[in-house]
Design an enzyme around this catalytic site. Structure first.
Site, PDB file in Angstrom:
ATOM      1  N   GLN A  10       0.837  -1.198   0.000  1.00  0.00           N
ATOM      2  CA  GLN A  10       0.000   0.000   0.000  1.00  0.00           C
ATOM      3  C   GLN A  10       0.868   1.242   0.000  1.00  0.00           C
ATOM      4  O   GLN A  10       1.883   1.309   0.683  1.00  0.00           O
ATOM      5  CB  GLN A  10      -0.891  -0.020   1.237  1.00  0.00           C
ATOM      6  CG  GLN A  10      -2.035   0.961   1.182  1.00  0.00           C
ATOM      7  CD  GLN A  10      -3.033   0.661   2.287  1.00  0.00           C
ATOM      8  OE1 GLN A  10      -3.262  -0.498   2.617  1.00  0.00           O
ATOM      9  NE2 GLN A  10      -3.609   1.701   2.853  1.00  0.00           N
ATOM     10  N   SER A  85       4.967  -5.814   2.854  1.00  0.00           N
ATOM     11  CA  SER A  85       3.720  -5.773   3.615  1.00  0.00           C
ATOM     12  C   SER A  85       2.596  -6.454   2.832  1.00  0.00           C
ATOM     13  O   SER A  85       2.613  -7.654   2.633  1.00  0.00           O
ATOM     14  CB  SER A  85       3.375  -4.346   3.989  1.00  0.00           C
ATOM     15  OG  SER A  85       2.324  -4.322   4.925  1.00  0.00           O
ATOM     16  N   LEU A  86       1.611  -5.684   2.366  1.00  0.00           N
ATOM     17  CA  LEU A  86       0.512  -6.271   1.604  1.00  0.00           C
ATOM     18  C   LEU A  86       1.029  -7.070   0.413  1.00  0.00           C
ATOM     19  O   LEU A  86       0.483  -8.121   0.051  1.00  0.00           O
ATOM     20  CB  LEU A  86      -0.441  -5.180   1.120  1.00  0.00           C
ATOM     21  CG  LEU A  86      -1.541  -5.649   0.158  1.00  0.00           C
ATOM     22  CD1 LEU A  86      -2.505  -6.576   0.864  1.00  0.00           C
ATOM     23  CD2 LEU A  86      -2.268  -4.467  -0.444  1.00  0.00           C
ATOM     24  N   ARG A 110      -8.040  -8.696   6.122  1.00  0.00           N
ATOM     25  CA  ARG A 110      -6.918  -7.913   6.647  1.00  0.00           C
ATOM     26  C   ARG A 110      -7.209  -6.418   6.515  1.00  0.00           C
ATOM     27  O   ARG A 110      -6.995  -5.631   7.440  1.00  0.00           O
ATOM     28  CB  ARG A 110      -5.654  -8.283   5.865  1.00  0.00           C
ATOM     29  CG  ARG A 110      -4.361  -7.620   6.329  1.00  0.00           C
ATOM     30  CD  ARG A 110      -3.234  -8.145   5.428  1.00  0.00           C
ATOM     31  NE  ARG A 110      -1.918  -7.723   5.850  1.00  0.00           N
ATOM     32  CZ  ARG A 110      -1.290  -6.647   5.419  1.00  0.00           C
ATOM     33  NH1 ARG A 110      -1.900  -5.844   4.557  1.00  0.00           N
ATOM     34  NH2 ARG A 110      -0.063  -6.358   5.831  1.00  0.00           N
ATOM     35  N   HIS A 186       1.936  -1.679  11.742  1.00  0.00           N
ATOM     36  CA  HIS A 186       3.134  -2.485  11.995  1.00  0.00           C
ATOM     37  C   HIS A 186       3.788  -2.135  13.330  1.00  0.00           C
ATOM     38  O   HIS A 186       5.006  -2.050  13.431  1.00  0.00           O
ATOM     39  CB  HIS A 186       4.147  -2.320  10.861  1.00  0.00           C
ATOM     40  CG  HIS A 186       3.701  -2.937   9.575  1.00  0.00           C
ATOM     41  ND1 HIS A 186       3.394  -4.275   9.456  1.00  0.00           N
ATOM     42  CD2 HIS A 186       3.493  -2.389   8.354  1.00  0.00           C
ATOM     43  CE1 HIS A 186       3.029  -4.517   8.204  1.00  0.00           C
ATOM     44  NE2 HIS A 186       3.066  -3.400   7.531  1.00  0.00           N
ATOM     45  N   GLN A 234       2.828 -10.294  11.022  1.00  0.00           N
ATOM     46  CA  GLN A 234       3.188  -9.223  10.097  1.00  0.00           C
ATOM     47  C   GLN A 234       2.401  -7.946  10.381  1.00  0.00           C
ATOM     48  O   GLN A 234       2.872  -6.847  10.153  1.00  0.00           O
ATOM     49  CB  GLN A 234       2.950  -9.693   8.658  1.00  0.00           C
ATOM     50  CG  GLN A 234       3.577  -8.790   7.610  1.00  0.00           C
ATOM     51  CD  GLN A 234       2.677  -8.618   6.411  1.00  0.00           C
ATOM     52  OE1 GLN A 234       1.525  -8.210   6.554  1.00  0.00           O
ATOM     53  NE2 GLN A 234       3.195  -8.920   5.235  1.00  0.00           N
TER      54      GLN A 234
END
Length: 765
Positions: A10, A85-86, A110, A186, A234
């Site tokens: 993202q 990440s994503l 998510r 995060h 994560q």
């Protein structure tokens, strides 16, 4: 030449992304519409909804996944995959860990959970080494969220804490650029979202990656067994992008191709390639708007470690190959690695459950607990683990074999506990033999089999020899006569060692003989070889190592010395799962290798046995040694000079000898009346019992966490703690709240494997 294909997260999305791709794959486009309940094509053109993480995540996952399919059809195949990440979800789809639809459902959930989170913000930090940044952030409530490159780190936390931290960073020579987000992604502040996401993750069956995928959480290749837990972590753990890229560089990757919208990850790769590992960051050459990879704008310290493992240059699972394969298979472990017991439940049910769920194993610290507390722990662990996940319980030597040791064995047999860690044994006892060989038999081929396992921790060859041999014949006869073993069980026992796994305990926390592993291990291995040959066991005895294991170098040394497995101790006391106070964990996280000392052992005070304890920040070692010195010099409390007696009562005990004795006598009257009678007639024994009260009290203060009494904390700890503290700063675990027991295991084992590969290669060239 090796290549990694990477998928952006993202922050790389833009209006109109996916143009052409959605028409190229109409079946997947229509499937996405069904899963989401709205048009994915319309979403990719909707500027308003693309500001909302609930919509951005499924949109970007779809575009990343279809971009991969298109790139594969156009030719080419990567050697590795990674996603920021994503983007990691697209990488796992590309590795065929799950199908397109499954990945989309996970990403949709998510996005919903992360979209519900609020509060906090994030900021990009430029031109400051991670290690220096960690020092500045200690105790501020701000976490490192993304470690993107040698020149850029993203931090997350409450807005006021970020502002304060940003000022400190600027004063230290760094630069901060605020990010336009309203949530501390995060970071520890995403814990609730991570926990809520677990149900969705655990409902999926994951296949082993067809192509290695580097995990954001561990910076190591994913494994199927750990995938659900790693993806959960994560959300509330930092994205270790820099470490992952350096792992790839070290393993021969020299080209990166970005799959999906934007080129943020390509720029981060170029920056990382300019800085060899460990070199200081230079002034940034690009602005954060062009190089920051916000990755769903999520950030935080790692909460747990999953079963990710390091691969060597040939793609073999190097960490999983350390030690004995048979040991791993017998215990059902990913690594030849266990966590040892720490008394009073410091090796807690949470710690044991976490290890079991990560494909590892820990021993519960039953020492010093009542039978009711031990039974409750067994039941809690059983509820927390599945049927295929193992655990062990501690069994301590008892001076009275008909006392607590025997009762504890009875409890373990009642609950069919299959694994115990036997500690502090000067010789093999009847209760231990009863435990080990209850259920022993000969199989259809006539081979003797024991269904229960004893892992014996020893530091003396004569004790090790007793564990490596079959139980003494008189002990077996007595147990049969008492009905504690059947004749068949005793017959099978006569051909088996008391322990098939003997762990050599070097300089360690708690009770220790302070032996050097370099002297102990060769002697124990030679002894093992003689016993194996002499008894012709069908299944050879294995030798493990414990004590001083706080760094990859120490783990590697243990395996080079010949260990079949390792058992860690001190480092696990400074984890979120450990059953001690946060104040103790804060203290432990600040220790160096020289910050321990030896003190008398409270449970064997009169015998002069010693324990190793933390020294920095506490006066316990000095005060405990003073009490032992006074005991050796005097025959009664009345012999103490008035000044010394006053000092002990006012400063050590903070109560009078009379108050201490009243409490002690009440305890003895209920549990050990014979000991009370002895004290009443023997002034020196009474003095010893009063002095021993201080040892019990000092443990209680530490377990409870009483900062005003920190000077009296008794914290069993070896120099491995200080060694690990140094190492932790290099892997993003400076904050003890990020040091989950399984995380520590994976880091130590994977880095030990890498170290061995590197150094052995160097030595042979």
């Amino acid at each position: 030449m090796s290549v990694v294909w990477v998928f952006p997260g993202q922050g790389s999305h833009r209006r109109g992304m996916g143009a052409g791709l959605l028409d190229r794959y109409p079946d997947l486009r229509d499937r996405a519409d069904e899963v989401l309940g709205y048009s994915i094509e319309e979403l990719c053109g909707d500027t308003r909804r693309l500001r909302d993480t609930r919509y951005v995540q499924p949109a970007l996952y779809t575009v990343d996944a279809l971009s991969y399919l298109a790139r594969r059809e156009d030719g080419g195949r990567p050697d590795y995959l990674a996603g920021h990440s994503l983007g990691e979800y697209a990488a796992l789809f590309a590795a065929e860990c799950y199908d397109f639809e499954t990945g989309l459902r996970l990403v949709r959930r998510r996005g919903e959970l992360m979209g519900e989170a609020s509060g906090g913000t994030m900021s990009a930090v430029l031109g400051m080494p991670r290690e220096r940044l960690e020092d500045l952030l200690a105790g501020t409530g701000v976490d490192i969220a993304n470690d993107n490159s040698p020149e850029q780190v993203v931090i997350a936390g409450p807005k006021d804490a970020i502002e304060t931290a940003s000022q400190a960073i600027k004063e230290a020579g760094g630069k901060c650029v605020a990010l336009n987000v309203r949530t501390a992604f995060h970071s520890r502040y995403m814990k609730d979202a991570a926990e809520s996401f677990a149900e969705a993750l655990e409902s999926v069956t994951y296949a082993a990656p067809r192509i290695p995928v580097i995990s954001n959480v561990t910076a190591l290749p994913h494994t199927a067994a750990a995938m659900a837990e790693t993806l959960r972590r994560q959300i509330d753990s930092p994205v270790r992008w820099l470490d992952g890229m350096r792992y790839l560089i070290e393993h021969g990757v020299d080209e990166l191709e970005e799959i999906g919208p934007g080129d943020v990850l390509t720029k981060l790769w170029d920056v990382t390639r300019r800085h060899p590992s460990g070199s200081p960051p230079a002034a940034p050459e690009t602005t954060p708007s062009r190089t920051t990879a916000p990755a769903d704008r999520e950030t935080t310290p790692s909460r747990t470690t999953a079963p990710a493992v390091a691969l060597d240059g040939r793609g073999t699972d190097a960490a999983a190959n350390l030690g004995s394969r048979e040991f791993r298979e017998d215990y059902g472990l990913r690594h030849a690695y266990m966590t040892g017991s720490m008394f009073k439940g410091i090796a807690s049910t949470d710690l044991v459950i976490r290890m079991g769920k990560a494909g590892l194993m820990g021993f519960f610290g039953a020492g010093g607990l009542t039978l009711a507390e031990i039974e409750s722990a067994i039941e809690t662990i059983r509820r927390g683990l599945g049927t295929g996940e193992g655990f062990g319980m501690n069994l301590l030597y008892g001076f009275d074999e008909d006392g607590l040791e025997s009762d504890t064995v009875g409890l373990y047999l009642k609950h069919d506990v299959r694994h115990v860690e036997a500690a502090a044994y000067p010789h093999v006892t009847a209760p231990l033999v009863r435990y080990r060989f209850t259920g022993a038999h000969r199989d259809a081929s006539g081979r003797p089999v024991a269904v229960r396992h004893v892992l014996a921790k020893v530091s003396r060859p004569e004790v090790a020899a007793a564990f490596m041999r079959p139980p003494p014949e008189p002990v077996l006869r007595r147990l049969v006569a008492q009905g504690a073993l059947t004749p068949e069980e005793a017959e099978a026992a006569s051909s088996l060692p008391v322990s098939e796994d003997v762990c050599v305990e070097a300089d360690s926390a708690g009770h220790t003989d302070a032996r050097s592993p370099y002297a102990l291990m060769p002697a124990m291995l030679a002894l093992r070889d003689r016993e194996n040959a002499g008894h012709r066991y069908a299944k050879p005895i294995r030798i493990g190592a414990s004590g001083g294991l706080g760094s990859p170098e120490a783990i590697a040394a243990a395996f080079v010395l010949g260990a079949d497995f390792v058992v860690t101790g001190s480092v696990n006391q400074c984890t979120p799962e450990a059953g001690t106070s946060d104040d103790v964990k804060d203290m432990l996280a600040g220790l160096d290798v020289q910050d321990t000392a030896y003190a008398p052992a409270g449970d064997m005070f009169e015998l002069g046995a010693r324990v190793q304890v933390a020294r920095k920040g506490t006066l316990f070692p000095a005060r405990a040694n003073k009490l032992y010195q006074l005991y050796r010099q005097h025959t009664a409390l009345e012999d103490l000079d008035p000044k010394t007696a006053t000092t002990i009562q006012d400063k050590y005990f903070r109560r009078s000898f009379t108050e201490v004795w009243d409490e002690t006598a009440t305890y003895l009257a209920a549990r050990k009346p014979a000991d009370l009678a002895k004290a009443e007639s023997n002034p020196r024994h009474k003095m010893a019992l009063i002095f021993r009260w201080y040892f019990v009290h000092s443990i209680r203060l530490a377990l409870k966490g009483t900062p005003t009494r920190r000077v009296d904390y008794q914290v069993h700890c070896g120099p491995a703690m200080g060694s690990f503290n140094h190492y932790a700063k290099t892997i993003g675990l400076a904050d003890w709240q990020t040091r989950h027991a399984d995380t520590i295991a994976d880091h130590l084992m994977t880095d030990a494997a890498t170290l061995l590969t590197t150094r052995l290669t160097h030595l042979t060239h």
